[in-house]
Design a protein around this motif. Structure first.
Motif, PDB file in Angstrom:
ATOM      1  N   ILE A 442       0.852  -1.180   0.000  1.00  0.00           N
ATOM      2  CA  ILE A 442       0.000   0.000   0.000  1.00  0.00           C
ATOM      3  C   ILE A 442       0.889   1.231   0.000  1.00  0.00           C
ATOM      4  N   GLY A 443       0.756   2.040  -1.043  1.00  0.00           N
ATOM      5  CA  GLY A 443       1.588   3.228  -1.156  1.00  0.00           C
ATOM      6  C   GLY A 443       1.432   4.154   0.035  1.00  0.00           C
ATOM      7  N   SER A 474      13.981   4.842   7.133  1.00  0.00           N
ATOM      8  CA  SER A 474      13.431   3.662   7.805  1.00  0.00           C
ATOM      9  C   SER A 474      11.927   3.539   7.534  1.00  0.00           C
ATOM     10  N   ARG A 475      11.257   4.655   7.310  1.00  0.00           N
ATOM     11  CA  ARG A 475       9.822   4.614   7.011  1.00  0.00           C
ATOM     12  C   ARG A 475       9.604   4.301   5.541  1.00  0.00           C
ATOM     13  N   LEU A 476       8.622   3.439   5.266  1.00  0.00           N
ATOM     14  CA  LEU A 476       8.320   3.054   3.890  1.00  0.00           C
ATOM     15  C   LEU A 476       7.436   4.115   3.247  1.00  0.00           C
ATOM     16  N   ARG A 477       7.890   4.663   2.134  1.00  0.00           N
ATOM     17  CA  ARG A 477       7.137   5.692   1.434  1.00  0.00           C
ATOM     18  C   ARG A 477       6.288   5.121   0.298  1.00  0.00           C
ATOM     19  N   LEU A 478       6.882   4.263  -0.530  1.00  0.00           N
ATOM     20  CA  LEU A 478       6.181   3.818  -1.730  1.00  0.00           C
ATOM     21  C   LEU A 478       6.462   2.344  -2.022  1.00  0.00           C
ATOM     22  N   ALA A 479       5.989   1.472  -1.127  1.00  0.00           N
ATOM     23  CA  ALA A 479       6.047   0.030  -1.393  1.00  0.00           C
ATOM     24  C   ALA A 479       5.080  -0.274  -2.526  1.00  0.00           C
ATOM     25  N   SER A 493       9.339  -4.385  -3.235  1.00  0.00           N
ATOM     26  CA  SER A 493      10.101  -3.236  -3.726  1.00  0.00           C
ATOM     27  C   SER A 493       9.517  -1.945  -3.171  1.00  0.00           C
ATOM     28  N   GLU A 494      10.407  -1.009  -2.899  1.00  0.00           N
ATOM     29  CA  GLU A 494       9.999   0.361  -2.586  1.00  0.00           C
ATOM     30  C   GLU A 494      10.594   1.252  -3.661  1.00  0.00           C
ATOM     31  N   ALA A 495       9.743   1.890  -4.433  1.00  0.00           N
ATOM     32  CA  ALA A 495      10.190   2.585  -5.631  1.00  0.00           C
ATOM     33  C   ALA A 495      11.133   3.740  -5.326  1.00  0.00           C
ATOM     34  N   THR A 496      10.858   4.495  -4.264  1.00  0.00           N
ATOM     35  CA  THR A 496      11.680   5.662  -3.958  1.00  0.00           C
ATOM     36  C   THR A 496      11.612   5.972  -2.468  1.00  0.00           C
ATOM     37  N   VAL A 497      12.720   6.417  -1.913  1.00  0.00           N
ATOM     38  CA  VAL A 497      12.764   6.818  -0.504  1.00  0.00           C
ATOM     39  C   VAL A 497      12.712   8.332  -0.371  1.00  0.00           C
ATOM     40  N   ARG A 498      12.716   9.055  -1.493  1.00  0.00           N
ATOM     41  CA  ARG A 498      12.743  10.520  -1.453  1.00  0.00           C
ATOM     42  C   ARG A 498      11.387  11.156  -1.715  1.00  0.00           C
ATOM     43  N   TYR A 499      10.476  10.432  -2.319  1.00  0.00           N
ATOM     44  CA  TYR A 499       9.224  11.049  -2.736  1.00  0.00           C
ATOM     45  C   TYR A 499       8.034  10.205  -2.301  1.00  0.00           C
ATOM     46  N   GLU A 500       6.890  10.899  -2.182  1.00  0.00           N
ATOM     47  CA  GLU A 500       5.671  10.227  -1.774  1.00  0.00           C
ATOM     48  C   GLU A 500       4.950   9.658  -3.001  1.00  0.00           C
ATOM     49  N   MET A 501       3.816   9.008  -2.735  1.00  0.00           N
ATOM     50  CA  MET A 501       3.066   8.308  -3.769  1.00  0.00           C
ATOM     51  C   MET A 501       2.722   9.224  -4.945  1.00  0.00           C
ATOM     52  N   PRO A 505       6.412  10.945 -10.514  1.00  0.00           N
ATOM     53  CA  PRO A 505       7.058  11.444 -11.739  1.00  0.00           C
ATOM     54  C   PRO A 505       8.336  12.223 -11.467  1.00  0.00           C
ATOM     55  N   VAL A 506       8.430  12.848 -10.280  1.00  0.00           N
ATOM     56  CA  VAL A 506       9.634  13.616  -9.965  1.00  0.00           C
ATOM     57  C   VAL A 506      10.825  12.678  -9.809  1.00  0.00           C
ATOM     58  N   ASP A 507      10.585  11.487  -9.297  1.00  0.00           N
ATOM     59  CA  ASP A 507      11.665  10.520  -9.193  1.00  0.00           C
ATOM     60  C   ASP A 507      12.195  10.156 -10.576  1.00  0.00           C
TER      61      ASP A 507
END
Length: 704
Positions: A442-443, A474-479, A493-501, A505-507
């Motif tokens: 869940i994103g 440590s917190r999951l942003r976008l599994a 997989s977690e797509a990115t640790v820098r951006y939210e759901m 596109p910014v990633d």
């Protein structure tokens, strides 16, 4: 690759441009400038004044700081809720004379003196709280009036008890221990101040009352709308402020044992300077105990240093006023411009050189065709954004909905559907466990399990933090996708640790290795990261050997294999390094091969832009986000490949009418079921020659 490209590649590989944005995004960054000022002030006065940090001098300075820090912490609590308390200096003076009168004149025991004195301070704070919190009077004017009134009360008490206080000598070792004693070699006042600071930190950062205080300081109207008792919260901050100010007066009284009309004069200005200089916002909502401690240390060293240098008291006040003015200006400008600066530097594109895209003409394994034209639509208009699709052994279809539901379409004709479970977030990848439970990424929330009885259980929403990571990863942003190993371990997989759901596109614009693959072990209920620095990993599928899995990196346009067990454990091998589009979910096929969804196709213009990080950086800074250059995700494709990376067949919808966007597909009993995160339907395509009895669940767990 040209020499220029090599230089650009190495420049972006060696210089971590994203670090500045990550630093500015941290809340503790507010403490960096005050901390630098503290170090500079300490170094300057340490070099100008011989013995400034000698044992005796340091002990005296520490005792004074402990008392002053309590005043600053008292003011910080009020400022956190968006108020101000100018009466802390007068309350401090009141606490001093009340404590001396009770211990010297009334002869009360020490515990009673402390309790009654702090009760007097709480009473002053209660008056302020009632006037400001409940009657909604202006905090500045109200506490200014309280300052005058309390100062008048102090003067009246001095006239009556000054002689008696001067003639008394309390017979209590405990009383003098408060002023001159040590705890493990540390002055008592310092221990008290540090303890209060730690408690305040825990309250503001870990408790509901602390969150309510910060919420009220951030926006009183919003806090009221969500049900926070704003008036009571404001009132209690003033009560706590008065209590701490009086407590500081007790420590001062036990240390000096003197009562005078000049005690506490101007202390509110020094405390306000320290609070603001430490980074606490005058507007509220951005305060912490650490900021108060740093600011109080700066002001205490500054004032004592100037006194040791022989600077007059008038010059001291002038300097504090100038420092306060500068601190307020910095605070206002920083609050106004921080987000603007962060918006300009946080998005940090890097150099990304993709392999040449293979052609899609005749003779290519990716040749265009219309094999998706016969796809029939299930649930057309009844579902919104089914990113993944999966079927159980009873042929029922499960998909995620944009509204946070897992929707089940009932076999055999799928004309009926129901909400199987409400999960709240954005359901993405799914997998069926051995016991029939549905596991869902869940994103923004993490990994969840939905039992056959429809109970929703959170499995994990965090993993181990990277050792050298600036941001808290440590917190999951976008599994976004998962699969289950034969022993029950879940790899997702977690797509990115820098951006939210909503910022995915910014990633892509960055094309930096912000993603990772994580393992959750249900036996130990532990979570750990197994692969880092992946470019938007967005698809995982267990291979048939039970020792490795395939994973897709969307913006890198490749599929790789990772061995998590066996003799090749820990190794990564590229399988398809040069896809013509952006890969998404991977799933098993009935003949031992694998299905792969391409969510969109590469374009020469965007491939070129990936080799021009400076261009993408300027675009992110100067162009509105809705006009940025993004990858084409309108036309999708489904392809089948084997474990060597050989593409066997492809399925296209060239016009993009029947099933325009594809993020996932599942083979089930001779049919291919297709999902798309921007679609309003589930696609079903009959596969010629496929095993009509094969199901994904049986492939993983055998026949029931």
């Amino acid at each position: 690759m040209t020499l220029t490209d090599r230089l650009v590649r190495w420049r972006y590989r060696l210089v971590p441009d994203h670090v500045l944005g990550e630093l500015l995004s941290k809340r503790w960054m507010d403490n960096a400038i005050p901390l630098i000022i503290l170090v500079a002030v300490a170094a300057v006065f340490g070099s100008l004044i011989p013995g400034f940090y000698g044992p005796q001098s340091l002990s005296d300075l520490a005792r004074q700081w402990g008392e002053f820090a309590l005043i600053v912490l008292a003011l910080t609590i009020v400022m956190a809720a968006g108020g101000i308390d100018l009466s802390v200096g007068s309350t401090f003076a009141l606490g001093n004379i009340v404590a001396l009168a009770l211990i010297g004149v009334a002869g009360l025991p020490v515990w009673a003196v402390v309790v009654l004195t702090m009760a007097c301070g709480a009473a002053v704070g209660l008056v302020n709280g009632l006037l400001v919190g409940y009657l909604r009077l202006r905090a500045f004017l109200t506490t200014l009036v309280t300052l005058i009134i309390v100062r008048a009360v102090v003067d009246m008490l001095l006239l009556r008890y000054a002689v008696a206080i001067a003639a008394s000598f309390p017979d209590s070792d405990l009383w003098f221990w408060f002023g001159d004693g040590f705890v493990a070699g540390i002055p008592v006042s310092v221990v008290v101040a540090v303890a209060v600071a730690l408690i305040l930190h825990l309250v503001l950062s870990r408790t509901r009352p602390g969150w309510q205080v910060l919420a009220v300081g951030g926006s009183r109207r919003s806090a009221h709308n969500v049900g926070i008792p704003v008036r009571r919260v404001i009132c209690m901050t003033y009560v706590v402020s008065g209590t701490l100010a009086a407590g500081a007066g007790v420590l001062f009284a036990s240390r000096l044992g003197a009562a005078g009309s000049d005690i506490g004069l101007g202390l509110e200005i020094a405390a306000l300077t320290a609070a603001v200089l430490g980074g606490n916002s005058l507007g509220g909502g951005r305060s912490s105990a650490a900021k108060a401690v740093i600011g109080s240390l700066i002001v205490m060293i500054l004032v004592n240093g100037l006194v040791r240098l022989g600077v007059t008291s008038g010059a001291n006040s002038l300097l504090l006023g100038l420092v306060l003015l500068i601190a307020v200006a910095i605070d206002v400008r920083w609050l106004k411009n921080r987000n603007k600066v962060l918006a300009k530097v946080y998005v940090s594109p890097t150099y990304a050189d993709l392999p040449p895209a293979p052609g899609t003409d005749d003779g290519s394994p990716y040749a265009l065709n219309d094999r998706l034209r016969p796809v029939e639509a299930i649930g057309l208009g009844e579902i919104d954004g089914p990113e993944d699709v999966i079927l159980d052994e009873d042929d029922n279809i499960y998909v995620g909905n944009r509204t946070g539901d897992i929707v089940r379409f009932l076999a055999p004709d799928y004309s009926r559907h129901e909400v199987f479970a409400h999960v709240g977030g954005r359901p993405l990848g799914m997998a069926l466990a051995r016991d029939g439970a549905l596991l869902v990424c869940i994103g923004g929330m993490g990994l969840y399990r939905i039992g056959q009885d429809r109970t929703v259980e959170r499995l994990t929403d965090e993993t181990n933090r990277s050792l050298f990571s600036i941001i808290d990863d440590s917190r999951l942003r976008l599994a976004d996708d998962l699969d289950i190993a034969p022993d029950g371990r879940v790899f997702f997989s977690e797509a990115t640790v820098r951006y939210e759901m909503h910022e995915w596109p910014v990633d892509c614009l960055e094309s930096r290795g912000n993603g990772r693959i994580i393992c959750y072990d249900p036996n130990s209920r532990t979570t750990r990261t197994v692969l880092r620095n992946l470019v938007f990993p967005n698809g995982i599928c267990m291979t048939h050997d039970g020792q490795s899995f395939l994973f897709a990196e969307t913006w890198a346009c490749r599929v790789s294999r990772y061995w998590f067990d066996g003799p090749r454990k820990g190794q990564v091998e590229p399988i398809i390094p040069d896809l013509p589009g952006y890969p998404d979910n991977i799933n098993r096929a009935s003949d031992g091969t694998y299905w792969l969804a391409l969510v969109g196709m590469r374009t020469p213009a965007f491939d070129l832009a990936l080799r021009m990080p400076g261009f993408r950086r300027r675009m992110a800074r100067r162009v509105a986000p809705d006009e940025w250059m993004f990858p084409n995700i309108n036309t999708g494709c489904v392809l089948r490949f084997d474990e060597t990376g050989r593409v066997i067949e492809t399925f296209w919808d060239r016009k993009g009418d029947n099933h325009p966007m594809i993020t996932s597909m599942r083979e089930h009993k001779g049919h291919l079921y297709i999902g798309g995160i921007s679609n309003n339907r589930i696609g079903r395509l009959k596969l010629e020659g496929a095993d009509p009895g094969w199901t994904g669940w049986q492939s993983y767990w055998g026949r029931a």
